[in-house]
Write a protein that holds these residues in place. Structure first.
Motif, mmCIF file in Angstrom:
data_model
loop_
_atom_site.group_PDB
_atom_site.id
_atom_site.type_symbol
_atom_site.label_atom_id
_atom_site.label_comp_id
_atom_site.label_asym_id
_atom_site.label_seq_id
_atom_site.Cartn_x
_atom_site.Cartn_y
_atom_site.Cartn_z
ATOM 1 N N ARG A 1 20.319 56.075 -27.994
ATOM 2 C CA ARG A 1 20.048 54.631 -27.679
ATOM 3 C C ARG A 1 18.655 54.866 -26.737
ATOM 4 O O ARG A 1 17.933 54.118 -26.588
ATOM 5 N N LEU A 2 18.726 55.933 -25.926
ATOM 6 C CA LEU A 2 17.550 56.108 -25.193
ATOM 7 C C LEU A 2 16.311 56.611 -25.733
ATOM 8 O O LEU A 2 15.388 55.866 -25.327
ATOM 9 N N VAL A 3 16.441 57.075 -26.985
ATOM 10 C CA VAL A 3 15.459 57.345 -27.802
ATOM 11 C C VAL A 3 14.884 56.050 -28.305
ATOM 12 O O VAL A 3 13.724 55.666 -28.420
ATOM 13 N N CYS A 4 15.631 55.049 -28.595
ATOM 14 C CA CYS A 4 15.440 53.740 -29.294
ATOM 15 C C CYS A 4 14.502 52.964 -28.043
ATOM 16 O O CYS A 4 13.845 52.425 -28.606
ATOM 17 N N ILE A 5 15.291 53.004 -26.927
ATOM 18 C CA ILE A 5 14.607 52.266 -25.889
ATOM 19 C C ILE A 5 13.315 52.733 -25.622
ATOM 20 O O ILE A 5 12.337 51.821 -25.375
ATOM 21 N N GLU A 6 12.928 53.937 -25.521
ATOM 22 C CA GLU A 6 11.807 54.581 -25.150
ATOM 23 C C GLU A 6 10.700 54.092 -26.518
ATOM 24 O O GLU A 6 9.729 53.768 -25.923
ATOM 25 N N VAL A 7 11.090 54.078 -27.776
ATOM 26 C CA VAL A 7 10.208 53.706 -28.690
ATOM 27 C C VAL A 7 9.885 52.451 -28.407
ATOM 28 O O VAL A 7 8.738 51.748 -28.669
ATOM 29 N N VAL B 1 23.266 49.453 -20.113
ATOM 30 C CA VAL B 1 22.726 48.224 -19.669
ATOM 31 C C VAL B 1 21.267 48.345 -20.117
ATOM 32 O O VAL B 1 20.656 47.033 -20.402
ATOM 33 N N LEU B 2 20.617 49.129 -19.969
ATOM 34 C CA LEU B 2 19.149 49.278 -20.561
ATOM 35 C C LEU B 2 19.041 48.643 -21.947
ATOM 36 O O LEU B 2 18.112 47.956 -22.347
ATOM 37 N N TYR B 3 20.076 49.258 -22.798
ATOM 38 C CA TYR B 3 20.114 48.821 -24.156
ATOM 39 C C TYR B 3 20.328 47.345 -24.416
ATOM 40 O O TYR B 3 19.659 46.600 -25.212
ATOM 41 N N GLU B 4 21.412 46.870 -23.649
ATOM 42 C CA GLU B 4 21.723 45.436 -23.787
ATOM 43 C C GLU B 4 20.335 44.692 -23.292
ATOM 44 O O GLU B 4 20.415 43.690 -23.986
ATOM 45 N N GLU B 5 19.877 45.047 -22.357
ATOM 46 C CA GLU B 5 18.481 44.359 -21.723
ATOM 47 C C GLU B 5 17.499 44.333 -22.782
ATOM 48 O O GLU B 5 17.008 43.366 -22.833
ATOM 49 N N TYR B 6 17.461 45.521 -23.459
ATOM 50 C CA TYR B 6 16.239 45.445 -24.625
ATOM 51 C C TYR B 6 16.465 44.435 -25.526
ATOM 52 O O TYR B 6 15.633 43.921 -26.375
ATOM 53 N N GLY B 7 17.891 44.299 -26.100
ATOM 54 C CA GLY B 7 18.384 43.339 -27.033
ATOM 55 C C GLY B 7 17.691 41.812 -26.539
ATOM 56 O O GLY B 7 17.415 41.165 -27.574
ATOM 57 N N GLU B 8 17.686 41.556 -25.214
ATOM 58 C CA GLU B 8 17.068 40.416 -24.972
ATOM 59 C C GLU B 8 15.649 40.324 -24.835
ATOM 60 O O GLU B 8 15.166 39.504 -24.472
ATOM 61 N N GLY B 9 15.076 41.679 -25.003
ATOM 62 C CA GLY B 9 13.438 41.648 -24.847
ATOM 63 C C GLY B 9 13.009 42.470 -23.646
ATOM 64 O O GLY B 9 11.847 42.164 -23.320
ATOM 65 N N ARG B 10 13.834 42.585 -22.611
ATOM 66 C CA ARG B 10 13.511 42.845 -21.171
ATOM 67 C C ARG B 10 13.677 44.691 -21.456
ATOM 68 O O ARG B 10 14.437 45.257 -21.753
ATOM 69 N N ALA C 1 13.737 37.167 -43.454
ATOM 70 C CA ALA C 1 13.938 37.870 -42.206
ATOM 71 C C ALA C 1 14.259 36.627 -41.036
ATOM 72 O O ALA C 1 15.322 36.967 -40.279
ATOM 73 N N GLY C 2 13.574 35.431 -41.295
ATOM 74 C CA GLY C 2 13.809 34.450 -40.305
ATOM 75 C C GLY C 2 15.279 33.685 -40.331
ATOM 76 O O GLY C 2 15.556 33.111 -39.285
ATOM 77 N N ARG C 3 15.847 33.832 -41.525
ATOM 78 C CA ARG C 3 17.102 33.106 -41.396
ATOM 79 C C ARG C 3 18.273 34.195 -40.921
ATOM 80 O O ARG C 3 19.304 33.543 -40.408
ATOM 81 N N VAL C 4 18.071 35.362 -40.653
ATOM 82 C CA VAL C 4 19.052 36.582 -40.088
ATOM 83 C C VAL C 4 18.773 36.998 -38.578
ATOM 84 O O VAL C 4 19.216 37.757 -38.043
ATOM 85 N N VAL C 5 17.281 36.846 -38.224
ATOM 86 C CA VAL C 5 16.766 37.187 -37.113
ATOM 87 C C VAL C 5 17.539 36.969 -35.751
ATOM 88 O O VAL C 5 18.182 35.981 -35.251
ATOM 89 N N GLU C 6 17.944 38.175 -34.882
ATOM 90 C CA GLU C 6 18.952 37.865 -33.627
ATOM 91 C C GLU C 6 18.177 38.425 -32.599
ATOM 92 O O GLU C 6 18.079 37.945 -31.556
ATOM 93 N N ARG C 7 17.570 39.899 -32.477
ATOM 94 C CA ARG C 7 17.300 40.467 -31.464
ATOM 95 C C ARG C 7 15.730 39.784 -30.938
ATOM 96 O O ARG C 7 14.732 39.457 -31.931
ATOM 97 N N GLU C 8 15.471 39.779 -29.560
ATOM 98 C CA GLU C 8 14.278 39.439 -29.318
ATOM 99 C C GLU C 8 13.185 39.968 -29.718
ATOM 100 O O GLU C 8 11.874 39.496 -30.276
#
Length: 311
Positions: A84-90, A49-58, A216-223
């Motif tokens: 994933r946890l290391v990714c979120i921490e970074v 859930v933390l990783y999904e939230e991070y994808g939305e910028g939270r 990059a602007g043509r393909v950007v997805e994550r917040e």
């Protein structure tokens, strides 16, 4: 009755029920995550859930802090959870904390490509702390089999080599075997173009750097990538001394729900405001640099500017 016609509905109903249960479980974890009550939640659902939230910028730094007491997850997906946890921490600007998880969950050290992926993300944490040569050393391997891992390694090295001014090596990293934009999931496609930008920006080829950002602007997805796009656009305008344009890009990035990292852009945002005769707003931007990227070398630069301003 046409039993054959109903045959497809039974597994469909099972899948639908499974999906409903998954959504309900995620909602339950998210409610508890937001309330700070983590008892009874395992590492796998929490990090998912933390990783999904991070994808939305939270981001949830307090939850990450509380998660330190969780036991390591078991099973073959344990290393995936660690990565994933290391990714979120970074992503949260908690670079030193990102580097603590491997030691905390020693049973998940693992081998092979998943271990290499963890190392790439740890290398990003080290680079964000300003230790560029040490970051390169962490990714000094060539035995990854997965084209995705090989491409992720190349992107990281291109960024760091650009920072070090070793542009030929950085370009060579992106031309290596099994390294290509097509090897990345679509959510990470923008990062390929950001690596191109880093090399062209370091070379002061403003036209090529701008073209990389357009791609990059043509393909950007994550917040986080959207904010990165705005901040890099601001840095490009700032480098060309178009401070008004830089300000527009920096303000767009600063309005993002994602509030972590980005120290260099926040520092230059303050500089642009100062040069446009807006000192109070410049101080506010530097304060945000201190708050949002506190462990980066840029935070020291912001503190120095704030100190000089108050002297």
């Amino acid at each position: 009755m046409n039993w054959r016609g109903c045959g497809g509905l039974v597994p469909l109903a099972v899948v639908g029920l499974g999906w409903t249960l998954l959504v309900v479980r995620r909602a339950r974890v998210l409610r508890r995550l937001r309330s700070g009550e983590l008892s009874g939640i395992g590492a796998r659902p929490l990090v998912g859930v933390l990783y999904e939230e991070y994808g939305e910028g939270r981001l949830y730094p307090r939850v990450l802090e509380a998660a330190k007491v969780l036991p390591a997850p078991t099973g073959p997906l344990g290393v995936h959870v660690l990565n994933r946890l290391v990714c979120i921490e970074v992503a949260a600007g908690r670079y030193r904390e990102a580097l603590e998880w491997r030691g905390r969950w020693r049973t998940l050290a693992g081998t092979g490509d998943f271990e290499r992926l963890v190392r790439i993300n740890e290398a990003e944490a080290v680079a964000c702390l300003g230790q560029l040569e040490a970051s390169l050393a962490l990714t000094d391997f060539t035995d990854a089999r997965s084209p995705f891992v090989r491409t992720g390694r190349a992107l990281h090295r291109a960024w760091v080599l650009a920072e070090l001014g070793r542009l030929d090596e950085g370009r060579a990293a992106l031309r290596a075997e099994d390294v290509a934009l097509a090897q990345l999931p679509s959510a990470f496609s923008a990062e390929w173009h950001f690596a191109r930008f880093a090399l062209e920006f370091a070379a002061r080829d403003w036209k090529a750097a701008a073209a990389a950002l357009v791609d990059a602007g043509r393909v950007v997805e994550r917040e986080s990538s959207r904010r990165n796009l705005a901040f890099l656009s601001g840095r490009l305008a700032f480098a060309q001394e178009d401070f008004t344009l830089a300000l527009a890009h920096f303000e767009r990035g600063a309005a993002s729900v994602y509030r972590a990292q980005g120290g260099a852009a926040l520092l230059e945002w303050g500089e642009a405001l100062a040069r446009l005769g807006r000192p109070a707003e410049a101080r506010a931007a530097w304060q945000r640099c201190l708050a949002e990227d506190a462990q980066s070398p840029c935070a020291a630069g912001a503190a120095a500017r704030l100190g000089a301003d108050q002297a």
